[in-house]
Scaffold this motif. Structure first.
Motif: not given
Length: 244
Positions: A34-39, A41-44, A77-78, A92-99
């Protein structure tokens, strides 16, 4: 162009990729991770794949990622791995939106987004439960070519227990994980220039046609096409050649 290096997160890999011009793009193939991704304006989060994922990026798009070894992503990732199988979802679907908004802004402004993303992963790893040694043993046993039955006995689990825990940790059952790990062994051997008939046997397939079927089913490609695509994005190992 694709580059990767070892992460300070144990067992993980940090990588960067910039989409090249028109043409067939290097596919993302199943690897049990599993990967934590950034491009920009986006974190996925990329879940564990059971088939090739063709990203189809716009040329020039830059990505950074932290790839967690099989079985370790869910704790960091929880979310259970099976919920993300064959999916790319917004963080943002997995972690709090503000974070996630704060982290996205932080990475967008970072001089080295890959390093900033790794720092996020390191903080998560520090707060997460340590990896289950039984699941690490499962990966090692299957990657060594042991059967699912032998693997289950070696870690003291029944077949149903192993399957249930594998779904949560890896996203699929141990038989699929064994196939994915065998696929990755074959891909790595093929890029060294080993003849494909020898690759098949060394990776644990019965013969070359068996390997070809696995490539079609899991990766949607042939070994030759994979090697050609991989070599377009990453340097070919020195002294290597391909043998059809």
């Amino acid at each position: 162009m694709y580059e990767e290096w070892s992460s300070r997160v144990p067992g993980a890999v940090v990588w960067t990729r910039t989409a090249q011009g028109a043409g067939v793009l290097y596919p993302v193939l199943p690897d049990g991770c599993m990967d934590l991704l950034w491009t920009s304006g986006r974190l996925l989060v990329a879940g564990p794949d059971t088939r090739a994922h063709q990203a189809g990026e716009v040329p020039g798009t830059s990505w950074a990622g932290v790839r967690f070894p099989p079985g370790t992503g869910p704790a960091l990732l929880g979310v259970p791995a099976y919920e993300l199988r064959d999916r790319r979802v917004a963080l943002a679907d997995l972690w709090p939106g503000a974070e996630t908004r704060r982290l996205t802004e932080l990475l967008d402004e970072a001089e080295e987004p890959a390093a900033a993303l790794e720092a996020v992963a390191l903080r998560r790893a520090a707060d997460a439960d340590p990896p289950d040694p039984a699941l690490r043993a499962v990966v090692d046993a299957l990657d060594a070519g042991h059967s699912v039955a032998v693997t289950a006995r070696s870690v003291g689990l029944g077949a149903r227990q192993l399957h249930r825990r594998s779904l949560a940790a890896f996203g699929y059952g141990p038989k699929t994980l064994a196939r994915v790990l065998r696929l990755q062994r074959a891909l790595a051997l093929a890029r060294t220039g080993m003849p494909y008939s020898e690759v098949a046997l060394a990776a644990g397939c019965a013969d070359q046609p068996h390997l070809a079927r696995e490539l079609r089913e899991l990766a949607g490609t042939t070994l030759g096409d994979y090697v050609a695509a991989a070599n377009r994005e990453t340097p070919q190992p020195s002294g290597s050649s391909t043998t059809a």
